[in-house]
Design a protein around this motif. Structure first.
Motif, PDB file in Angstrom:
ATOM      1  N   LEU A 139       7.836 -26.360  -8.627  1.00  0.00           N
ATOM      2  CA  LEU A 139       8.271 -27.110  -9.809  1.00  0.00           C
ATOM      3  C   LEU A 139       9.740 -27.489  -9.704  1.00  0.00           C
ATOM      4  CD1 LEU A 139       7.926 -28.189 -12.735  1.00  0.00           C
ATOM      5  CD2 LEU A 139       8.524 -25.882 -13.518  1.00  0.00           C
ATOM      6  N   LEU A 140      10.596 -26.518  -9.382  1.00  0.00           N
ATOM      7  CA  LEU A 140      12.036 -26.772  -9.339  1.00  0.00           C
ATOM      8  C   LEU A 140      12.398 -27.749  -8.224  1.00  0.00           C
ATOM      9  CD1 LEU A 140      13.491 -23.217 -10.077  1.00  0.00           C
ATOM     10  CD2 LEU A 140      12.834 -25.032 -11.676  1.00  0.00           C
ATOM     11  N   ARG A 141      11.756 -27.629  -7.079  1.00  0.00           N
ATOM     12  CA  ARG A 141      12.024 -28.570  -5.972  1.00  0.00           C
ATOM     13  C   ARG A 141      11.583 -29.982  -6.337  1.00  0.00           C
ATOM     14  NH1 ARG A 141      10.121 -24.351  -1.366  1.00  0.00           N
ATOM     15  NH2 ARG A 141      12.149 -23.377  -1.027  1.00  0.00           N
ATOM     16  N   TYR A 142      10.448 -30.074  -7.015  1.00  0.00           N
ATOM     17  CA  TYR A 142       9.979 -31.392  -7.449  1.00  0.00           C
ATOM     18  C   TYR A 142      10.989 -32.027  -8.405  1.00  0.00           C
ATOM     19  CZ  TYR A 142       7.315 -35.107  -9.564  1.00  0.00           C
ATOM     20  OH  TYR A 142       6.920 -36.343 -10.026  1.00  0.00           O
ATOM     21  N   LEU A 143      11.439 -31.266  -9.396  1.00  0.00           N
ATOM     22  CA  LEU A 143      12.412 -31.785 -10.359  1.00  0.00           C
ATOM     23  C   LEU A 143      13.724 -32.150  -9.674  1.00  0.00           C
ATOM     24  CD1 LEU A 143      11.777 -29.338 -13.326  1.00  0.00           C
ATOM     25  CD2 LEU A 143      11.059 -31.732 -13.157  1.00  0.00           C
ATOM     26  N   ASP A 150      22.669 -36.017  -5.901  1.00  0.00           N
ATOM     27  CA  ASP A 150      23.752 -35.537  -5.039  1.00  0.00           C
ATOM     28  C   ASP A 150      23.303 -34.268  -4.317  1.00  0.00           C
ATOM     29  OD1 ASP A 150      26.087 -34.752  -3.818  1.00  0.00           O
ATOM     30  OD2 ASP A 150      27.217 -34.453  -5.670  1.00  0.00           O
ATOM     31  N   SER A 151      22.836 -34.425  -3.074  1.00  0.00           N
ATOM     32  CA  SER A 151      22.302 -33.279  -2.331  1.00  0.00           C
ATOM     33  C   SER A 151      23.389 -32.309  -1.882  1.00  0.00           C
ATOM     34  CB  SER A 151      21.507 -33.768  -1.120  1.00  0.00           C
ATOM     35  OG  SER A 151      22.349 -34.525  -0.270  1.00  0.00           O
ATOM     36  N   SER A 152      24.666 -32.698  -2.018  1.00  0.00           N
ATOM     37  CA  SER A 152      25.756 -31.815  -1.594  1.00  0.00           C
ATOM     38  C   SER A 152      26.106 -30.767  -2.658  1.00  0.00           C
ATOM     39  CB  SER A 152      27.000 -32.638  -1.250  1.00  0.00           C
ATOM     40  OG  SER A 152      27.504 -33.259  -2.413  1.00  0.00           O
ATOM     41  N   THR A 153      25.565 -30.918  -3.847  1.00  0.00           N
ATOM     42  CA  THR A 153      25.836 -29.948  -4.915  1.00  0.00           C
ATOM     43  C   THR A 153      24.525 -29.314  -5.369  1.00  0.00           C
ATOM     44  OG1 THR A 153      25.625 -31.610  -6.661  1.00  0.00           O
ATOM     45  CG2 THR A 153      27.829 -31.250  -5.744  1.00  0.00           C
ATOM     46  N   PRO A 154      24.584 -28.077  -5.840  1.00  0.00           N
ATOM     47  CA  PRO A 154      23.374 -27.419  -6.345  1.00  0.00           C
ATOM     48  C   PRO A 154      22.824 -28.148  -7.578  1.00  0.00           C
ATOM     49  CG  PRO A 154      25.129 -25.815  -5.988  1.00  0.00           C
ATOM     50  CD  PRO A 154      25.743 -27.181  -5.847  1.00  0.00           C
ATOM     51  N   TYR A 155      21.512 -28.125  -7.703  1.00  0.00           N
ATOM     52  CA  TYR A 155      20.835 -28.753  -8.837  1.00  0.00           C
ATOM     53  C   TYR A 155      20.791 -27.770 -10.009  1.00  0.00           C
ATOM     54  CZ  TYR A 155      16.795 -30.065 -11.707  1.00  0.00           C
ATOM     55  OH  TYR A 155      15.965 -30.358 -12.761  1.00  0.00           O
ATOM     56  N   LEU A 188      17.571 -19.346  -4.697  1.00  0.00           N
ATOM     57  CA  LEU A 188      18.243 -20.044  -5.789  1.00  0.00           C
ATOM     58  C   LEU A 188      19.400 -19.168  -6.234  1.00  0.00           C
ATOM     59  CD1 LEU A 188      17.179 -18.281  -8.403  1.00  0.00           C
ATOM     60  CD2 LEU A 188      15.273 -19.832  -8.301  1.00  0.00           C
ATOM     61  N   SER A 189      20.214 -19.671  -7.154  1.00  0.00           N
ATOM     62  CA  SER A 189      21.310 -18.866  -7.671  1.00  0.00           C
ATOM     63  C   SER A 189      21.314 -18.928  -9.195  1.00  0.00           C
ATOM     64  CB  SER A 189      22.656 -19.341  -7.110  1.00  0.00           C
ATOM     65  OG  SER A 189      22.925 -20.656  -7.526  1.00  0.00           O
ATOM     66  N   ILE A 190      21.931 -17.922  -9.781  1.00  0.00           N
ATOM     67  CA  ILE A 190      22.056 -17.873 -11.241  1.00  0.00           C
ATOM     68  C   ILE A 190      23.538 -17.723 -11.544  1.00  0.00           C
ATOM     69  CG2 ILE A 190      21.455 -16.638 -13.353  1.00  0.00           C
ATOM     70  CD1 ILE A 190      18.986 -15.547 -11.851  1.00  0.00           C
ATOM     71  N   ARG A 191      24.064 -18.651 -12.358  1.00  0.00           N
ATOM     72  CA  ARG A 191      25.453 -18.589 -12.808  1.00  0.00           C
ATOM     73  C   ARG A 191      25.440 -18.614 -14.328  1.00  0.00           C
ATOM     74  NH1 ARG A 191      27.597 -23.547  -9.560  1.00  0.00           N
ATOM     75  NH2 ARG A 191      26.097 -23.320  -7.884  1.00  0.00           N
ATOM     76  N   GLY A 192      26.020 -17.578 -14.903  1.00  0.00           N
ATOM     77  CA  GLY A 192      25.867 -17.422 -16.345  1.00  0.00           C
ATOM     78  C   GLY A 192      24.408 -17.081 -16.555  1.00  0.00           C
ATOM     79  N   ARG A 193      23.710 -17.887 -17.278  1.00  0.00           N
ATOM     80  CA  ARG A 193      22.254 -17.722 -17.411  1.00  0.00           C
ATOM     81  C   ARG A 193      21.529 -18.928 -16.829  1.00  0.00           C
ATOM     82  NH1 ARG A 193      19.908 -15.588 -22.657  1.00  0.00           N
ATOM     83  NH2 ARG A 193      18.222 -15.850 -21.223  1.00  0.00           N
ATOM     84  N   LYS A 194      22.285 -19.815 -16.187  1.00  0.00           N
ATOM     85  CA  LYS A 194      21.747 -21.080 -15.665  1.00  0.00           C
ATOM     86  C   LYS A 194      21.243 -20.896 -14.235  1.00  0.00           C
ATOM     87  CE  LYS A 194      22.021 -25.698 -16.459  1.00  0.00           C
ATOM     88  NZ  LYS A 194      21.378 -26.317 -17.573  1.00  0.00           N
ATOM     89  N   VAL A 195      20.093 -21.467 -13.945  1.00  0.00           N
ATOM     90  CA  VAL A 195      19.502 -21.431 -12.608  1.00  0.00           C
ATOM     91  C   VAL A 195      19.963 -22.663 -11.834  1.00  0.00           C
ATOM     92  CG1 VAL A 195      17.337 -21.488 -11.296  1.00  0.00           C
ATOM     93  CG2 VAL A 195      17.506 -20.137 -13.396  1.00  0.00           C
ATOM     94  N   TYR A 196      20.329 -22.465 -10.584  1.00  0.00           N
ATOM     95  CA  TYR A 196      20.717 -23.569  -9.687  1.00  0.00           C
ATOM     96  C   TYR A 196      19.880 -23.494  -8.428  1.00  0.00           C
ATOM     97  CZ  TYR A 196      24.864 -24.313 -12.565  1.00  0.00           C
ATOM     98  OH  TYR A 196      25.704 -24.590 -13.617  1.00  0.00           O
TER      99      TYR A 196
END
Length: 197
Positions: A139-143, A150-155, A188-196
């Protein structure tokens, strides 16, 4: 998808909905083409126990609910305002006339519907998978591929854990556990409560 001024010139009207309002219900006949000016709309199904399965989330400049406009079939899901929103709606007959007189819009509509059909096919096969992490990553890869240019920055994933659960057929607790596991595996990574991703 279709420019709002073109829709308004064709006879569309702008309508406001409050968060939680039903725009149409599963089983209703399609009577309008809808374009989101502001806010978010979710398309959902509910099982006999009232559990919701989110088919899709749509936001500003996106349209939703088009397939039944081309057939005599009813809506396969309900549309609900996820936030206060403003929609432009154009009557079905005027929408079809607009497509007939603007072939470039017809082609654009076909491309959009094809992308949604592809998403449904991908997600249908993933939901039958026994691995929650795989479902969530798909799901996340599709979105990310659809939205993030911008593929150089995390989504930054703009979905809550509950929305991810609703879109993958998982329980929210499973999503939370799986996201933590994927973070430990550097998927993936989590910053704050946000998923990247």
């Amino acid at each position: 998808m279709i420019d709002s001024s073109l829709l308004l010139n064709a006879g569309a009207v702008e309508t406001s909905y409050k968060k939680g309002d039903w725009i149409f219900r599963q089983g209703d006949h399609a009577r309008f083409y809808f374009l989101i000016v502001k806010g978010q709309v979710k398309m959902s199904n509910f099982n006999d126990q009232g559990q919701e399965f989110v088919q899709g989330l749509f936001s500003e400049t996106q349209s939703f609910g088009e397939p039944p406009l081309f057939t005599d079939l009813t809506y396969p899901a309900s549309a609900i305002a996820s936030s206060d929103c403003r929609l432009i709606k154009l009557a079905k007959n005027k929408f079809l006339d607009l497509l007939l007189s603007n072939p470039e819009i017809s082609v654009s509509m076909c491309e959009s519907l094809a992308k949604r059909l592809h998403y449904k096919a991908v997600m249908a096969s993933e939901i039958s998978s026994q691995h929650p992490e795989h479902r969530i990553l798909t799901l996340l890869r599709y979105l990310k591929n659809e939205i993030h240019t911008d593929s150089s920055t995390p989504y930054p994933v703009d979905l809550t854990r509950q929305q991810i659960a609703d879109m993958t057929g998982l329980r929210v607790e499973t999503v939370i556990r799986s996201i933590k596991k994927m973070e430990k595996e550097n998927l993936l990574s989590i910053r704050g409560r946000k998923v990247y991703l």
